[in-house]
Design a protein around this motif. Structure first.
Motif, PDB file in Angstrom:
ATOM      1  N   GLY A   1      -0.461   5.334   4.272  1.00 30.58           N
ATOM      2  CA  GLY A   1      -1.048   4.240   5.266  1.00 30.58           C
ATOM      3  C   GLY A   1       0.002   3.961   6.253  1.00 30.58           C
ATOM      4  N   THR A   2       1.250   3.596   6.032  1.00 33.37           N
ATOM      5  CA  THR A   2       2.151   3.082   7.013  1.00 33.37           C
ATOM      6  C   THR A   2       2.459   4.135   8.070  1.00 33.37           C
TER       7      THR A   2
ATOM      8  N   GLY B   1       0.922  -1.209  -0.065  1.00 29.45           N
ATOM      9  CA  GLY B   1      -0.046   0.058   0.131  1.00 29.45           C
ATOM     10  C   GLY B   1       0.780   1.174  -0.051  1.00 29.45           C
TER      11      GLY B   1
END
Length: 81
Positions: free
Chosen positions: A46-47, A42
């Motif tokens: 998101g991380t 992703g």
């Protein structure tokens, strides 16, 4: 209610190991980031969000400090090396 004040006669275990609380938090975040980059494809946002980083642009320099590479380079170079 218990007394939560530190005991001045008891040495701080983190200081004995040569790490402060901030160093432990930073190391833990870096390990989580590495794992997410290895296990997901992703977007970096998101991380970054999972690690409470405001945005990917703040996450990237922090990851580079820990690994010597950008998160994108980490992924494309096989997460190792």
């Amino acid at each position: 209610m218990s007394n939560l004040k530190p005991d001045p006669d008891r040495p701080d275990k983190l200081k004995i190991r040569g790490m402060g609380c901030r160093a432990v938090v930073n190391q833990t975040r870096f390990e989580i980031a590495r794992q997410r980059l290895e296990d997901t494809e992703g977007p970096l946002g998101g991380t970054a969000a999972a690690l409470s980083s405001s945005e990917a642009s703040a996450f990237t320099p922090a990851f580079r400090r820990g690994s010597g590479r950008t998160p994108t380079a980490w992924r494309t170079e096989g997460c190792r090396g």
